[in-house]
Design a protein around this motif. Structure first.
Motif, short mmCIF file in Angstrom:
data_model
loop_
_atom_site.label_atom_id
_atom_site.label_comp_id
_atom_site.label_asym_id
_atom_site.label_seq_id
_atom_site.Cartn_x
_atom_site.Cartn_y
_atom_site.Cartn_z
N GLY A 117 4.01 1.72 -9.27
CA GLY A 117 2.76 2.34 -9.71
C GLY A 117 1.57 1.54 -9.23
N ALA A 118 1.71 0.95 -8.03
CA ALA A 118 0.69 0.03 -7.52
C ALA A 118 -0.23 0.72 -6.52
N PRO A 119 -1.50 0.31 -6.48
CA PRO A 119 -2.40 0.83 -5.46
C PRO A 119 -2.02 0.30 -4.09
N VAL A 120 -2.45 1.00 -3.05
CA VAL A 120 -2.12 0.64 -1.67
C VAL A 120 -3.40 0.43 -0.88
N LEU A 121 -3.47 -0.70 -0.20
CA LEU A 121 -4.57 -1.00 0.71
C LEU A 121 -4.09 -0.72 2.13
N VAL A 122 -4.86 0.04 2.89
CA VAL A 122 -4.48 0.41 4.24
C VAL A 122 -5.29 -0.41 5.24
N VAL A 123 -4.59 -1.06 6.15
CA VAL A 123 -5.23 -1.82 7.22
C VAL A 123 -5.18 -0.97 8.48
N ALA A 124 -6.34 -0.76 9.09
CA ALA A 124 -6.45 0.12 10.24
C ALA A 124 -7.14 -0.60 11.40
N PRO A 125 -6.81 -0.23 12.64
CA PRO A 125 -7.55 -0.79 13.77
C PRO A 125 -8.93 -0.16 13.86
N ALA A 126 -9.78 -0.76 14.66
CA ALA A 126 -11.17 -0.31 14.74
C ALA A 126 -11.38 0.84 15.70
N GLY A 127 -10.60 0.90 16.78
CA GLY A 127 -10.96 1.73 17.92
C GLY A 127 -10.39 3.13 17.95
N LEU A 128 -10.46 3.71 19.14
CA LEU A 128 -10.06 5.09 19.36
C LEU A 128 -8.61 5.32 18.93
N GLY A 129 -8.39 6.40 18.19
CA GLY A 129 -7.05 6.76 17.71
C GLY A 129 -6.80 6.40 16.26
N THR A 130 -7.68 5.59 15.69
CA THR A 130 -7.44 5.11 14.32
C THR A 130 -7.66 6.19 13.27
N LEU A 131 -8.53 7.15 13.55
CA LEU A 131 -8.86 8.15 12.53
C LEU A 131 -7.65 9.01 12.18
N ASN A 132 -6.89 9.42 13.18
CA ASN A 132 -5.72 10.25 12.93
C ASN A 132 -4.68 9.52 12.11
N SER A 133 -4.33 8.31 12.50
CA SER A 133 -3.29 7.57 11.79
C SER A 133 -3.74 7.19 10.39
N THR A 134 -5.03 6.91 10.23
CA THR A 134 -5.54 6.57 8.90
C THR A 134 -5.51 7.79 7.98
N GLU A 135 -5.91 8.93 8.50
CA GLU A 135 -5.90 10.14 7.66
C GLU A 135 -4.48 10.54 7.29
N LEU A 136 -3.55 10.43 8.23
CA LEU A 136 -2.16 10.76 7.92
C LEU A 136 -1.60 9.85 6.83
N THR A 137 -1.92 8.56 6.92
CA THR A 137 -1.46 7.61 5.90
C THR A 137 -2.07 7.96 4.54
N ALA A 138 -3.37 8.26 4.53
CA ALA A 138 -4.04 8.61 3.28
C ALA A 138 -3.45 9.88 2.67
N ARG A 139 -3.17 10.85 3.50
CA ARG A 139 -2.59 12.11 3.00
C ARG A 139 -1.20 11.88 2.39
#
Length: 238
Positions: free
Chosen positions: A133-155
């Motif tokens: 029941g723990a919160p999750v912190l997501v570490v993402a890269p800065a550059g091109l391509g990060t938005l898709n992988s970040t949104e998929l992880t969040a979803r």
């Protein structure tokens, strides 16, 4: 939050250095910290693993590692190829819960992304986070391509009913390109969660004393830091 699960949107995104920064900031705030690495891959028995690197950079933290596999593969694959017992999500949850009885903060650092498999049954870090029941912190890269992988992880986190604590940029370049600068605003939007920090590129190469002093300046107040997302975004806006 006594337990915080830290995952990446993939491999080599700055997850271990981010974990070290979170640990260092918590220590500076007077909290006791434990770091749990459920499965360490690609490291020999006599080599230092990710938890050891966190301790080197952050300072006096308790470290724990449940399994170590020699090949740099997904934990489930590495365990199978080595003929070794895999790690199961319930073991991760039990170890983290035990550490939480003795520490103010337990950081559980995954291997690669959220759905990397631990075992043949398909157990993942997400399953361990559910059990805790723990919160999750997501570490993402800065550059091109990060938005898709970040949104998929969040979803995926939200589909499982897990709390997304926020996103940290794991390696902010000294000379960011246009995509990186635009992503400062876009990452929090696609994740529907706050941007909680940006770790400078090369931070892991700093002397440990300098790393510990600087760590709170890279992280927002929810992570025991003083970093200001609005000020950072205004400064880096294209």
């Amino acid at each position: 939050m006594p337990v915080l699960v830290i995952t990446g949107t993939g491999t080599e995104v700055g997850k271990t250095v981010t974990t070290a920064a979170v640990a260092a900031a918590a220590l500076a705030a007077g909290r006791s910290v434990a770091v749990l690495k459920p499965a360490q891959t690609g490291v020999r028995p006599d080599e230092r693993g990710d938890a050891d690197e966190v301790a080197r950079l952050a300072g006096p933290v308790t470290t724990a590692e449940l399994a170590r596999y020699p090949e740099p593969l997904a934990p489930g694959t590495a365990a199978r190829r080595a003929g070794m017992a895999p790690v199961h999500p319930h073991e991760v949850a039990e170890a983290a819960a035990k550490l939480a009885t003795e520490h103010d903060l337990v950081l559980v650092e995954g291997a690669g992304g959220l759905l990397v498999r631990f075992d043949a049954a398909g157990g993942t870090l997400a399953d361990a986070a559910e059990l805790l029941g723990a919160p999750v912190l997501v570490v993402a890269p800065a550059g091109l391509g990060t938005l898709n992988s970040t949104e998929l992880t969040a979803r995926e986190l939200r589909a499982r009913g897990l709390e997304l604590a926020g996103v940290v940029i794991g390696s902010w370049p000294e000379s960011p390109d246009l995509a990186s600068r635009c992503n400062v605003a876009d990452l929090s939007e696609v994740a529907d969660a706050p941007l909680l920090g940006a770790i400078p590129s090369g931070a892991g190469n700093l002397p440990p004393t300098d790393f510990r002093t600087a760590a709170p300046t890279w992280l927002a107040p929810p992570l025991d830091g003083v970093w200001d997302a609005k000020a950072f975004g205004a400064r880096e806006a294209p």
